[in-house]
Design a protein around this motif. Structure first.
Motif, PDB file in Angstrom:
ATOM      1  N   ALA A 132     -36.241  59.479  19.520  1.00 12.38           N
ATOM      2  CA  ALA A 132     -36.395  58.183  20.191  1.00 12.38           C
ATOM      3  C   ALA A 132     -36.513  57.022  19.217  1.00 12.38           C
ATOM      4  CB  ALA A 132     -37.627  58.217  21.098  1.00 12.38           C
ATOM      5  N   ARG A 133     -36.666  57.326  17.916  1.00 11.07           N
ATOM      6  CA  ARG A 133     -36.801  56.300  16.871  1.00 11.07           C
ATOM      7  C   ARG A 133     -38.054  55.446  17.111  1.00 11.07           C
ATOM      8  NH1 ARG A 133     -31.877  55.670  18.843  1.00 11.07           N
ATOM      9  NH2 ARG A 133     -32.181  53.442  19.340  1.00 11.07           N
ATOM     10  N   MET A 134     -39.168  56.111  17.348  1.00  8.08           N
ATOM     11  CA  MET A 134     -40.422  55.411  17.630  1.00  8.08           C
ATOM     12  C   MET A 134     -41.549  55.927  16.755  1.00  8.08           C
ATOM     13  SD  MET A 134     -40.434  55.079  21.769  1.00  8.08           S
ATOM     14  CE  MET A 134     -39.029  54.344  22.614  1.00  8.08           C
ATOM     15  N   SER A 135     -42.447  55.034  16.379  1.00  7.42           N
ATOM     16  CA  SER A 135     -43.620  55.400  15.602  1.00  7.42           C
ATOM     17  C   SER A 135     -44.574  56.226  16.458  1.00  7.42           C
ATOM     18  CB  SER A 135     -44.350  54.143  15.119  1.00  7.42           C
ATOM     19  OG  SER A 135     -45.630  54.485  14.608  1.00  7.42           O
ATOM     20  N   GLN A 142     -45.335  64.748  11.288  1.00  2.08           N
ATOM     21  CA  GLN A 142     -44.276  64.400  10.357  1.00  2.08           C
ATOM     22  C   GLN A 142     -43.346  63.379  11.014  1.00  2.08           C
ATOM     23  OE1 GLN A 142     -44.901  68.062  10.711  1.00  2.08           O
ATOM     24  NE2 GLN A 142     -46.382  67.627   9.095  1.00  2.08           N
ATOM     25  N   TYR A 143     -42.774  62.493  10.200  1.00  2.00           N
ATOM     26  CA  TYR A 143     -41.935  61.427  10.718  1.00  2.00           C
ATOM     27  C   TYR A 143     -41.022  60.918   9.617  1.00  2.00           C
ATOM     28  CZ  TYR A 143     -44.756  58.207   7.995  1.00  2.00           C
ATOM     29  OH  TYR A 143     -45.356  57.556   6.949  1.00  2.00           O
ATOM     30  N   CYS A 144     -40.016  60.130  10.010  1.00  2.00           N
ATOM     31  CA  CYS A 144     -39.118  59.494   9.057  1.00  2.00           C
ATOM     32  C   CYS A 144     -39.382  57.993   9.064  1.00  2.00           C
ATOM     33  CB  CYS A 144     -37.666  59.769   9.426  1.00  2.00           C
ATOM     34  SG  CYS A 144     -36.497  58.765   8.479  1.00  2.00           S
ATOM     35  N   PRO A 145     -39.795  57.398   7.953  1.00  2.00           N
ATOM     36  CA  PRO A 145     -40.068  55.959   7.933  1.00  2.00           C
ATOM     37  C   PRO A 145     -38.862  55.105   8.329  1.00  2.00           C
ATOM     38  CG  PRO A 145     -40.999  57.002   5.996  1.00  2.00           C
ATOM     39  CD  PRO A 145     -40.142  58.035   6.662  1.00  2.00           C
ATOM     40  N   THR A 146     -37.685  55.427   7.800  1.00  2.15           N
ATOM     41  CA  THR A 146     -36.506  54.619   8.111  1.00  2.15           C
ATOM     42  C   THR A 146     -36.160  54.676   9.593  1.00  2.15           C
ATOM     43  OG1 THR A 146     -35.567  54.839   5.896  1.00  2.15           O
ATOM     44  CG2 THR A 146     -34.025  54.353   7.676  1.00  2.15           C
ATOM     45  N   CYS A 147     -36.191  55.851  10.179  1.00  2.00           N
ATOM     46  CA  CYS A 147     -35.807  56.014  11.582  1.00  2.00           C
ATOM     47  C   CYS A 147     -36.879  55.517  12.551  1.00  2.00           C
ATOM     48  CB  CYS A 147     -35.524  57.482  11.888  1.00  2.00           C
ATOM     49  SG  CYS A 147     -34.051  58.164  11.097  1.00  2.00           S
ATOM     50  N   GLN A 148     -38.164  55.592  12.148  1.00  2.00           N
ATOM     51  CA  GLN A 148     -39.214  55.405  13.139  1.00  2.00           C
ATOM     52  C   GLN A 148     -40.161  54.234  12.900  1.00  2.00           C
ATOM     53  OE1 GLN A 148     -39.847  60.031  12.906  1.00  2.00           O
ATOM     54  NE2 GLN A 148     -41.042  59.274  14.618  1.00  2.00           N
ATOM     55  N   THR A 149     -40.338  53.803  11.671  1.00  2.00           N
ATOM     56  CA  THR A 149     -41.361  52.781  11.415  1.00  2.00           C
ATOM     57  C   THR A 149     -40.832  51.599  10.611  1.00  2.00           C
ATOM     58  OG1 THR A 149     -42.142  53.938   9.430  1.00  2.00           O
ATOM     59  CG2 THR A 149     -43.215  54.491  11.513  1.00  2.00           C
ATOM     60  N   GLY A 150     -39.543  51.345  10.696  1.00  2.00           N
ATOM     61  CA  GLY A 150     -38.979  50.213   9.976  1.00  2.00           C
ATOM     62  C   GLY A 150     -39.084  50.346   8.477  1.00  2.00           C
ATOM     63  N   GLY A 151     -39.147  51.556   7.965  1.00  2.00           N
ATOM     64  CA  GLY A 151     -39.236  51.794   6.533  1.00  2.00           C
ATOM     65  C   GLY A 151     -40.636  51.774   5.973  1.00  2.00           C
ATOM     66  N   LYS A 152     -41.620  51.446   6.801  1.00  3.94           N
ATOM     67  CA  LYS A 152     -43.001  51.362   6.314  1.00  3.94           C
ATOM     68  C   LYS A 152     -43.721  52.697   6.507  1.00  3.94           C
ATOM     69  CE  LYS A 152     -43.302  46.460   7.501  1.00  3.94           C
ATOM     70  NZ  LYS A 152     -44.033  45.432   8.306  1.00  3.94           N
ATOM     71  N   PRO A 153     -44.415  53.178   5.480  1.00  4.23           N
ATOM     72  CA  PRO A 153     -45.152  54.438   5.619  1.00  4.23           C
ATOM     73  C   PRO A 153     -46.384  54.253   6.482  1.00  4.23           C
ATOM     74  CG  PRO A 153     -45.581  53.477   3.476  1.00  4.23           C
ATOM     75  CD  PRO A 153     -44.513  52.627   4.110  1.00  4.23           C
ATOM     76  N   ARG A 196     -54.660  58.391   8.913  1.00  2.00           N
ATOM     77  CA  ARG A 196     -55.596  57.839   9.889  1.00  2.00           C
ATOM     78  C   ARG A 196     -57.047  58.168   9.578  1.00  2.00           C
ATOM     79  NH1 ARG A 196     -55.278  58.668  15.499  1.00  2.00           N
ATOM     80  NH2 ARG A 196     -56.393  56.698  15.583  1.00  2.00           N
ATOM     81  N   ARG A 197     -57.261  59.083   8.667  1.00  2.00           N
ATOM     82  CA  ARG A 197     -58.640  59.359   8.257  1.00  2.00           C
ATOM     83  C   ARG A 197     -59.189  58.206   7.422  1.00  2.00           C
ATOM     84  NH1 ARG A 197     -57.582  65.026   5.448  1.00  2.00           N
ATOM     85  NH2 ARG A 197     -55.929  63.702   4.609  1.00  2.00           N
ATOM     86  N   LEU A 198     -58.288  57.394   6.867  1.00  3.22           N
ATOM     87  CA  LEU A 198     -58.709  56.321   5.977  1.00  3.22           C
ATOM     88  C   LEU A 198     -58.482  54.934   6.555  1.00  3.22           C
ATOM     89  CD1 LEU A 198     -57.210  57.789   2.685  1.00  3.22           C
ATOM     90  CD2 LEU A 198     -59.543  58.002   3.532  1.00  3.22           C
ATOM     91  N   SER A 199     -57.362  54.756   7.247  1.00  2.00           N
ATOM     92  CA  SER A 199     -57.066  53.420   7.764  1.00  2.00           C
ATOM     93  C   SER A 199     -56.080  53.513   8.906  1.00  2.00           C
ATOM     94  CB  SER A 199     -56.489  52.547   6.649  1.00  2.00           C
ATOM     95  OG  SER A 199     -55.289  53.120   6.163  1.00  2.00           O
ATOM     96  N   ARG A 200     -55.722  52.404   9.453  1.00  2.00           N
ATOM     97  CA  ARG A 200     -54.781  52.386  10.556  1.00  2.00           C
ATOM     98  C   ARG A 200     -53.358  52.167  10.046  1.00  2.00           C
ATOM     99  NH1 ARG A 200     -55.653  46.476  13.377  1.00  2.00           N
ATOM    100  NH2 ARG A 200     -55.442  45.233  11.485  1.00  2.00           N
ATOM    101  N   LEU A 201     -52.425  52.117  10.970  1.00  2.00           N
ATOM    102  CA  LEU A 201     -51.025  51.926  10.613  1.00  2.00           C
ATOM    103  C   LEU A 201     -50.824  50.656   9.812  1.00  2.00           C
ATOM    104  CD1 LEU A 201     -47.977  52.516  11.022  1.00  2.00           C
ATOM    105  CD2 LEU A 201     -48.129  51.263  13.170  1.00  2.00           C
ATOM    106  N   LEU A 202     -50.077  50.774   8.713  1.00  2.00           N
ATOM    107  CA  LEU A 202     -49.764  49.602   7.911  1.00  2.00           C
ATOM    108  C   LEU A 202     -48.713  48.775   8.633  1.00  2.00           C
ATOM    109  CD1 LEU A 202     -49.491  51.253   4.390  1.00  2.00           C
ATOM    110  CD2 LEU A 202     -51.439  50.006   5.342  1.00  2.00           C
ATOM    111  N   LYS A 203     -48.981  47.522   8.813  1.00  2.00           N
ATOM    112  CA  LYS A 203     -48.047  46.651   9.527  1.00  2.00           C
ATOM    113  C   LYS A 203     -47.515  45.581   8.573  1.00  2.00           C
ATOM    114  CE  LYS A 203     -50.102  47.357  14.066  1.00  2.00           C
ATOM    115  NZ  LYS A 203     -50.693  46.717  15.263  1.00  2.00           N
TER     116      LYS A 203
END
Length: 287
Positions: free
Chosen positions: A187-190, A265-276, A280-287
């Motif tokens: 689905a190409r979603m985070s 597991q995920y692909c940054p390019t396909c799912q998160t706009g290239g951002k890793p 979540r044990r340390l912080s939230r999603l990097l935006k």
């Protein structure tokens, strides 16, 4: 953990071998796996198997008005045996046996569970909805009556992240950690995207990815013997379990986020706009 496609294929494999056969004996070995006591497992003996089916990730064996319902959990499995030893079933270091079902004539199956963390669950009930996990199941994503409108209604107002929503058996039945990764990749979603934030187009895309991914996996598994299903599941994965390998779509490196007792597991390019994604044990999603 076996999920919808493997349990679907396993139920079909077993139906071919069990329907019309009489149960000679049920031999519980790991008493902790038995979650019910009335009717006792011995009540299945002498009954003929009428059907084998799937309810979410549960196997359902119907025999003479009773149901043997099995949840394989994380490390459980079912092993079909054309021939069973004559002596009573016993556990062993190389055979972590939990329960054995013998058929009249010859053959049967073993339920096994590896590891020290036990989750395999066996129920004998008159109606499958007596099993708490079955009673709380949401709609089956492969049910012909489950359309995009029904899916959208489930997501409406849902403030959780997509990864958790897809794994919630009370939302949709049968999807676990592996196939939720696969569906989100298609689905190409985070995995961190909030379900309630999806647009109409994104909802439709996720719905198509859900059904398409599961149907494709079921087709790959169709006709395979029980012992081959685990290997087929692993081979068919695009991102799940492939940390550090190239994404089969774009070639980017598959990344992982670890949790206390699981990972995604995920692909940054396909799912998160290239951002890793941050752990979540340390912080939230990097935006």
């Amino acid at each position: 953990m076996p999920e919808l496609p493997e349990v679907e294929a396993l139920s079909a494999f077993l139906a071919e071998r069990l329907v019309g056969r009489e149960i000679a004996r049920v031999e519980p070995v790991a008493i902790s796996a038995l979650k019910t006591y009335d009717p006792p497992v011995g009540a299945l003996e002498g009954r003929t198997v009428g059907a084998v089916g799937r309810r979410g990730k549960f196997l359902d064996f119907e025999a003479g008005g009773l149901h043997l319902v099995v949840h394989l959990a994380r490390a459980g499995w079912l092993r079909w045996r054309d021939t069973l030893p004559g002596e009573p079933a016993k556990p062993g270091p190389r055979n972590p046996l939990a329960l054995r079902v013998r058929l009249v004539g010859e053959g049967g199956f073993d339920l096994t569970e590896a590891g020290t963390k036990k989750g395999l669950a066996v129920y004998v009930v008159r109606d499958p909805v007596e099993v708490p996990g079955v009673a709380r199941l949401g709609p089956d994503p492969l049910d012909p009556g489950f359309g995009v409108a029904e899916f959208a209604a489930l997501l409406r107002g849902e403030r959780r992240q997509l990864k958790g929503v897809l794994r919630d058996q009370s939302v949709v039945a049968g999807v676990g950690n592996a196939y939720s990764d696969e569906v989100l990749h298609v689905a190409r979603m985070s995995p961190y995207k909030l379900a309630s934030s999806l647009t109409e187009e994104e909802t439709a895309r996720l719905y198509e990815a859900l059904g398409g991914t599961l149907r494709e996996a079921v087709e790959r598994s169709r006709g395979l013997a029980a012992g081959e299903l685990k290997a087929e599941k692993k081979v068919g994965m695009r991102v799940h379990g492939r940390t550090g390998l190239p994404c089969p779509v774009c070639g980017d490196t598959v990344r992982e986020v670890s949790f206390a007792d699981s990972s995604l597991q995920y692909c940054p390019t396909c799912q998160t706009g290239g951002k890793p994604l941050a752990d979540r044990r340390l912080s939230r999603l990097l935006k």
